[in-house]
Write a protein that holds these residues in place. Sequence first.
Motif, PDB file in Angstrom:
ATOM      1  N   ASP A 279       8.102   7.624  -7.395  1.00 34.57           N
ATOM      2  CA  ASP A 279       8.822   6.681  -8.258  1.00 34.57           C
ATOM      3  C   ASP A 279       9.687   5.699  -7.466  1.00 34.57           C
ATOM      4  N   PRO A 280      10.533   6.158  -6.522  1.00 37.05           N
ATOM      5  CA  PRO A 280      11.311   5.186  -5.744  1.00 37.05           C
ATOM      6  C   PRO A 280      10.433   4.247  -4.912  1.00 37.05           C
ATOM      7  N   VAL A 281       9.324   4.754  -4.387  1.00 36.63           N
ATOM      8  CA  VAL A 281       8.426   3.898  -3.613  1.00 36.63           C
ATOM      9  C   VAL A 281       7.833   2.829  -4.520  1.00 36.63           C
ATOM     10  N   SER A 282       7.369   3.213  -5.706  1.00 33.04           N
ATOM     11  CA  SER A 282       6.804   2.243  -6.638  1.00 33.04           C
ATOM     12  C   SER A 282       7.834   1.175  -7.009  1.00 33.04           C
ATOM     13  N   HIS A 283       9.059   1.597  -7.279  1.00 35.92           N
ATOM     14  CA  HIS A 283      10.129   0.655  -7.623  1.00 35.92           C
ATOM     15  C   HIS A 283      10.376  -0.306  -6.462  1.00 35.92           C
ATOM     16  N   TYR A 284      10.456   0.204  -5.243  1.00 36.99           N
ATOM     17  CA  TYR A 284      10.688  -0.638  -4.073  1.00 36.99           C
ATOM     18  C   TYR A 284       9.564  -1.657  -3.906  1.00 36.99           C
ATOM     19  N   LEU A 285       8.318  -1.218  -4.031  1.00 36.60           N
ATOM     20  CA  LEU A 285       7.196  -2.125  -3.849  1.00 36.60           C
ATOM     21  C   LEU A 285       7.149  -3.196  -4.934  1.00 36.60           C
ATOM     22  N   LEU A 286       7.498  -2.838  -6.176  1.00 38.22           N
ATOM     23  CA  LEU A 286       7.564  -3.840  -7.241  1.00 38.22           C
ATOM     24  C   LEU A 286       8.653  -4.875  -6.957  1.00 38.22           C
TER      25      LEU A 286
ATOM     26  N   LEU B 291       0.857  -1.183   0.000  1.00 36.06           N
ATOM     27  CA  LEU B 291       0.000   0.000   0.000  1.00 36.06           C
ATOM     28  C   LEU B 291       0.892   1.233   0.000  1.00 36.06           C
ATOM     29  N   ALA B 292       0.634   2.157  -0.895  1.00 32.48           N
ATOM     30  CA  ALA B 292       1.348   3.428  -0.926  1.00 32.48           C
ATOM     31  C   ALA B 292       0.330   4.529  -0.679  1.00 32.48           C
ATOM     32  N   ARG B 293       0.688   5.459   0.198  1.00 26.53           N
ATOM     33  CA  ARG B 293      -0.248   6.513   0.591  1.00 26.53           C
ATOM     34  C   ARG B 293       0.484   7.849   0.601  1.00 26.53           C
ATOM     35  N   GLN B 294      -0.079   8.832  -0.092  1.00 25.68           N
ATOM     36  CA  GLN B 294       0.530  10.159  -0.096  1.00 25.68           C
ATOM     37  C   GLN B 294       0.411  10.780   1.282  1.00 25.68           C
ATOM     38  N   ARG B 295       1.499  11.308   1.775  1.00 24.63           N
ATOM     39  CA  ARG B 295       1.518  11.927   3.097  1.00 24.63           C
ATOM     40  C   ARG B 295       0.926  13.331   3.010  1.00 24.63           C
TER      41      ARG B 295
ATOM     42  N   LEU C  37       1.746  -5.467   3.866  1.00 26.70           N
ATOM     43  CA  LEU C  37       0.740  -6.187   4.633  1.00 26.70           C
ATOM     44  C   LEU C  37       1.407  -7.151   5.610  1.00 26.70           C
ATOM     45  N   GLN C  38       1.049  -7.039   6.899  1.00 27.13           N
ATOM     46  CA  GLN C  38       1.617  -7.917   7.918  1.00 27.13           C
ATOM     47  C   GLN C  38       0.659  -9.036   8.312  1.00 27.13           C
ATOM     48  N   ARG C  39      -0.614  -8.697   8.451  1.00 27.43           N
ATOM     49  CA  ARG C  39      -1.602  -9.726   8.807  1.00 27.43           C
ATOM     50  C   ARG C  39      -3.005  -9.241   8.459  1.00 27.43           C
ATOM     51  N   VAL C  40      -3.917 -10.208   8.335  1.00 25.41           N
ATOM     52  CA  VAL C  40      -5.309  -9.928   8.000  1.00 25.41           C
ATOM     53  C   VAL C  40      -6.196 -10.655   9.011  1.00 25.41           C
ATOM     54  N   ASP C  41      -7.176  -9.947   9.531  1.00 19.70           N
ATOM     55  CA  ASP C  41      -8.196 -10.556  10.384  1.00 19.70           C
ATOM     56  C   ASP C  41      -9.489 -10.534   9.584  1.00 19.70           C
ATOM     57  N   ALA C  42      -9.829 -11.669   8.965  1.00 25.45           N
ATOM     58  CA  ALA C  42     -10.994 -11.731   8.079  1.00 25.45           C
ATOM     59  C   ALA C  42     -12.302 -11.548   8.841  1.00 25.45           C
ATOM     60  N   GLN C  43     -12.352 -12.003  10.086  1.00 20.22           N
ATOM     61  CA  GLN C  43     -13.587 -11.851  10.857  1.00 20.22           C
ATOM     62  C   GLN C  43     -13.875 -10.391  11.180  1.00 20.22           C
ATOM     63  N   LEU C  44     -12.832  -9.633  11.508  1.00 25.67           N
ATOM     64  CA  LEU C  44     -13.008  -8.216  11.834  1.00 25.67           C
ATOM     65  C   LEU C  44     -12.853  -7.311  10.614  1.00 25.67           C
ATOM     66  N   HIS C  45     -12.546  -7.893   9.460  1.00 25.74           N
ATOM     67  CA  HIS C  45     -12.289  -7.128   8.232  1.00 25.74           C
ATOM     68  C   HIS C  45     -11.237  -6.042   8.468  1.00 25.74           C
ATOM     69  N   THR C  46     -10.123  -6.470   9.056  1.00 21.17           N
ATOM     70  CA  THR C  46      -9.033  -5.555   9.375  1.00 21.17           C
ATOM     71  C   THR C  46      -7.740  -6.065   8.763  1.00 21.17           C
ATOM     72  N   ALA C  47      -7.007  -5.167   8.117  1.00 19.74           N
ATOM     73  CA  ALA C  47      -5.696  -5.477   7.556  1.00 19.74           C
ATOM     74  C   ALA C  47      -4.668  -4.581   8.231  1.00 19.74           C
ATOM     75  N   VAL C  48      -3.600  -5.181   8.761  1.00 21.69           N
ATOM     76  CA  VAL C  48      -2.557  -4.436   9.453  1.00 21.69           C
ATOM     77  C   VAL C  48      -1.341  -4.350   8.538  1.00 21.69           C
ATOM     78  N   TYR C  49      -0.885  -3.123   8.296  1.00 24.98           N
ATOM     79  CA  TYR C  49       0.258  -2.849   7.438  1.00 24.98           C
ATOM     80  C   TYR C  49       1.391  -2.240   8.255  1.00 24.98           C
ATOM     81  N   GLY C  50       2.622  -2.621   7.947  1.00 22.60           N
ATOM     82  CA  GLY C  50       3.802  -2.039   8.573  1.00 22.60           C
ATOM     83  C   GLY C  50       4.514  -1.115   7.608  1.00 22.60           C
ATOM     84  N   TRP C  51       4.954   0.044   8.103  1.00 24.53           N
ATOM     85  CA  TRP C  51       5.657   1.043   7.292  1.00 24.53           C
ATOM     86  C   TRP C  51       7.017   0.502   6.868  1.00 24.53           C
ATOM     87  N   VAL C  52       7.422   0.793   5.626  1.00 25.34           N
ATOM     88  CA  VAL C  52       8.736   0.352   5.161  1.00 25.34           C
ATOM     89  C   VAL C  52       9.573   1.460   4.528  1.00 25.34           C
ATOM     90  N   LEU C  53       8.957   2.502   3.965  1.00 22.53           N
ATOM     91  CA  LEU C  53       9.745   3.479   3.220  1.00 22.53           C
ATOM     92  C   LEU C  53       8.941   4.752   2.980  1.00 22.53           C
TER      93      LEU C  53
END
Length: 89
Positions: free
Chosen positions: A69-76, A32-36, A48-64
């Motif tokens: 452009d550099p973020v897109s390259h890193y994620l690819l 996931l990339a999000r403009q600050r 993505l670190q984990r998904v709780d399907a019952q609670l419909h919650t996805a937990v993401y950890g920051w990486v960069l």
Amino acid sequence: MRMQWMYQLRDRPGAEDVDLPDQEGGRPRQTLARQREGADGLVDSYILQRVDAQLHTAVYGWVLSSEPDPVSHYLLEFLTEDRPQQNPW
């Protein structure tokens, strides 16, 4: 009735954790990339670190934070390393 996913964005240095409702629908993505806000084009990327399907919650950890452009390259690169048998396109 379709339930909306909640994304929890965690571990960005110098910032509080953020909970956001999913705007696109469907299952959570691997990355996931999000403009600050107020940062003139700076983008934070999360993995993505984990998904709780019952609670419909996805937990993401920051990486960069960088320009888009550099973020897109890193994620690819992450996707091709994480899933080498799948076509990233």
